[in-house]
Design a protein around this motif. Structure first.
Motif, mmCIF file in Angstrom:
data_model
loop_
_atom_site.group_PDB
_atom_site.id
_atom_site.type_symbol
_atom_site.label_atom_id
_atom_site.label_comp_id
_atom_site.label_asym_id
_atom_site.label_seq_id
_atom_site.Cartn_x
_atom_site.Cartn_y
_atom_site.Cartn_z
ATOM 1 N N UNK A 78 0.839 -1.238 -0.042
ATOM 2 C CA UNK A 78 -0.005 0.098 -0.020
ATOM 3 C C UNK A 78 0.880 1.216 0.088
ATOM 4 N N UNK A 79 1.894 1.387 0.869
ATOM 5 C CA UNK A 79 2.642 2.533 0.838
ATOM 6 C C UNK A 79 3.385 2.581 -0.174
ATOM 7 N N UNK A 80 3.730 1.662 -1.169
ATOM 8 C CA UNK A 80 4.234 1.914 -2.749
ATOM 9 C C UNK A 80 3.627 2.428 -3.435
ATOM 10 N N UNK A 81 2.226 2.031 -3.523
ATOM 11 C CA UNK A 81 1.236 2.432 -4.457
ATOM 12 C C UNK A 81 0.967 3.991 -4.055
ATOM 13 N N UNK A 82 0.843 4.255 -2.523
ATOM 14 C CA UNK A 82 0.615 5.665 -2.377
ATOM 15 C C UNK A 82 1.493 6.509 -2.332
ATOM 16 N N UNK A 83 2.739 6.220 -2.372
ATOM 17 C CA UNK A 83 4.048 7.179 -2.444
ATOM 18 C C UNK A 83 4.155 7.978 -3.988
ATOM 19 N N UNK A 84 3.396 7.242 -4.863
ATOM 20 C CA UNK A 84 3.250 7.797 -6.246
ATOM 21 C C UNK A 84 2.253 8.713 -6.615
ATOM 22 N N UNK A 85 1.145 8.634 -5.593
ATOM 23 C CA UNK A 85 0.137 9.350 -6.255
ATOM 24 C C UNK A 85 -0.518 10.266 -5.183
ATOM 25 N N UNK A 86 -0.004 10.653 -3.947
ATOM 26 C CA UNK A 86 -0.565 11.359 -3.012
ATOM 27 C C UNK A 86 -0.263 12.957 -3.009
ATOM 28 N N UNK A 87 -1.381 13.554 -2.795
ATOM 29 C CA UNK A 87 -1.515 15.014 -2.895
ATOM 30 C C UNK A 87 -1.670 15.700 -1.572
ATOM 31 N N UNK A 88 -1.731 14.965 -0.630
ATOM 32 C CA UNK A 88 -1.695 15.405 0.753
ATOM 33 C C UNK A 88 -0.790 14.331 1.779
ATOM 34 N N UNK A 89 -0.756 14.612 2.809
ATOM 35 C CA UNK A 89 0.118 13.676 3.777
ATOM 36 C C UNK A 89 -0.650 12.554 4.239
ATOM 37 N N UNK A 90 -0.196 11.425 4.189
ATOM 38 C CA UNK A 90 -0.996 10.102 4.318
ATOM 39 C C UNK A 90 -0.135 9.065 5.174
ATOM 40 N N UNK A 91 -1.175 8.661 6.542
ATOM 41 C CA UNK A 91 -0.827 7.575 7.225
ATOM 42 C C UNK A 91 -1.670 6.297 6.890
ATOM 43 N N UNK A 92 -1.360 5.386 7.851
ATOM 44 C CA UNK A 92 -2.168 3.908 7.358
ATOM 45 C C UNK A 92 -2.647 3.500 8.909
ATOM 46 N N UNK A 93 -3.668 3.055 8.899
ATOM 47 C CA UNK A 93 -4.076 2.077 9.888
ATOM 48 C C UNK A 93 -3.737 0.522 9.351
ATOM 49 N N UNK A 94 -3.517 -0.185 10.417
ATOM 50 C CA UNK A 94 -3.476 -1.558 10.194
ATOM 51 C C UNK A 94 -4.766 -2.227 10.708
ATOM 52 N N UNK A 95 -5.119 -3.544 10.319
ATOM 53 C CA UNK A 95 -6.434 -4.232 10.727
ATOM 54 C C UNK A 95 -5.972 -5.312 11.584
ATOM 55 N N UNK A 96 -6.903 -5.560 12.370
ATOM 56 C CA UNK A 96 -6.876 -6.814 13.183
ATOM 57 C C UNK A 96 -8.050 -7.633 13.054
#
Length: 438
Positions: free
Chosen positions: A111-129
């Motif tokens: 997900x980070x690899x995809x987001x790194x190329x396309x994000x126009x704002x600052x992005x963080x990530x939740x994990x799932x349980x």
């Protein structure tokens, strides 16, 4: 010294309240905040108009971007364009409905690899349980997720299973062991199963199929688990006013419990949603007008901590599936771009100031997520800023919004307040960056 940029505003939302200010920015950070006429030489100086307010950029901690795997629903390019257009400068992406879901370090890396190329704002990530990764959550935490989302009822997608009560307690014990955060979609599956028949096109029937008891029962279980384990826990998208006394009592007890609600719960009410209008379907559902007003009161009183969009779009064929049958259509509201004006529109009608709206949509979620450099206009913070015209009226047209699929419950809604300009790290052209948990 000469600063990179100085922004002067007759109205600015500062930690002390709304007042005139000049904001000096160097290297993407705020370095000084002074009086409107303060001597602050700069390479570039911007004076906001008399109808504009300088605000800290929005921090939306509940966004379903859906990429990779369901990019036809949304994606990092379209979602972060919508965020930026709506004054949101930081968002945290939910671990579903992407494929793979963010339930392992490997999936997070994808997900980070995809987001790194396309994000126009600052992005963080939740994990799932989910049932399959219990016992290995620490690895995902160490990889940089902000915490762990779980469902207590079916999520709607097969690859992200829900936790039963025993699994919930196991997740709580595990997450408490390393000081993590659990965020919970709190609906009781047994209550839902007892009310699942006869939904059809009637909006009232849909609300009855997900009664307030489903939320109150699940939230009570979460509170019991917090009391037993000490885990930090957060109730997502709280919609049922009858759950508010439970949350208030837990907070009064000193338990580490927080809660959010969403713009659609603060804007719409069941009495004004037509049968067959599945663009309004979300889970838990939009409830009555009296329920909505109780949510506003709880937000003002601090029982509900902040507002997050729960932006959860889908393709039009899924969102409008079943010719208006609420049991068939996908549930989720696309509202990322309109969240700030929607909340402000409701707040101003009730006499709440813009500073309160800024706190609910920026300062409080930033502090809750541990984003110490976000959410305020003060020296040392990131220069993530928004020029907002609070009195400008406009009507939402879904086709004009930036998110990928042009279906939203807000289509045709008259709102107050327009985002005029957005700066990220002091730049109107800078792209976003990816965040690990601080």
């Amino acid at each position: 010294m000469t600063h990179d940029l100085v922004i002067r505003a007759a109205r600015a939302i500062l930690p002390t309240g709304e007042e005139p200010a000049s904001v000096a920015i160097d290297g993407g950070r705020i370095v000084a905040v002074g009086a409107l006429d303060a001597a602050m030489p700069a390479d570039v100086e911007i004076a906001l108009g008399p109808d504009e307010v300088l605000m800290p950029g929005g921090v939306d901690t509940h966004v379903h971007v859906n990429e990779p795997g369901r990019t036809e629903w949304e994606g990092f390019d379209s979602a972060t364009r919508a965020a930026r257009a709506g004054g949101v400068t930081t968002l945290i992406d939910m671990p579903l409905n992407s494929i793979p879901p963010t339930v392992s370090p490997e999936a997070l890396a994808v997900k980070r690899a995809v987001a790194a190329e396309k994000s126009h704002v600052t992005v963080g990530f939740w994990g799932g349980a989910v049932p399959e990764n219990l016992g290995s959550l620490r690895e995902l935490w160490d990889a940089g997720v902000f915490g762990f989302k779980c469902f207590l009822a079916p999520s709607g997608v097969d690859e992200f299973g829900h936790l039963d009560r025993a699994q919930l307690r196991a997740a709580m014990e595990e997450i408490a062991g390393f000081g993590g955060l659990l965020i919970v979609h709190a609906e009781d599956p047994e209550v839902l199963a007892a009310h699942e028949d006869g939904v059809g096109r009637g909006y009232g029937s849909f609300v009855a199929s997900r009664p307030e008891e489903a939320e109150t029962s699940a939230i009570a279980a979460v509170i019991d688990g917090v009391r037993a384990t000490g885990v930090r826990a957060h109730i997502l998208h709280l919609s049922a006013a009858s759950a508010l006394p439970l949350v208030a009592a837990a907070k009064a007890e000193g338990l580490p419990l927080t809660a959010e609600t969403c713009p659609h719960y603060l804007t719409f009410d069941a009495e004004h949603i037509d049968d067959g209008a599945t663009q309004f379907k979300c889970c838990p559902p939009i409830r009555s007008e009296a329920n909505r007003d109780a949510l506003w009161d709880a937000l003002a009183d601090g029982i509900i901590d902040f507002v997050a969009s729960d932006h959860s779009p889908a393709t039009a064929d899924l969102k409008l599936a079943g010719a208006g049958d609420f049991s068939v259509a996908w549930g989720g509201i696309a509202g990322l771009q309109v969240a700030l004006p929607a909340v402000w529109t409701g707040a101003r009608l009730r006499g709440y100031p813009l500073a309160a709206v800024s706190a609910w949509t920026s300062a409080i979620p930033a502090a809750w997520a541990g984003l110490a450099t976000k959410g305020a206009i003060e020296a040392g913070r990131d220069a993530d800023l928004v020029s907002f015209a609070p009195e400008e009226p406009w009507e939402v047209h879904a086709a004009a919004l930036e998110h990928r699929n042009k279906v939203t419950a807000f289509d045709g809604r008259a709102l107050a307040g327009r985002v005029r300009r957005v700066w990220i790290a002091g730049s109107e052209t800078a792209e976003g960056v990816l965040l690990d948990r601080p």
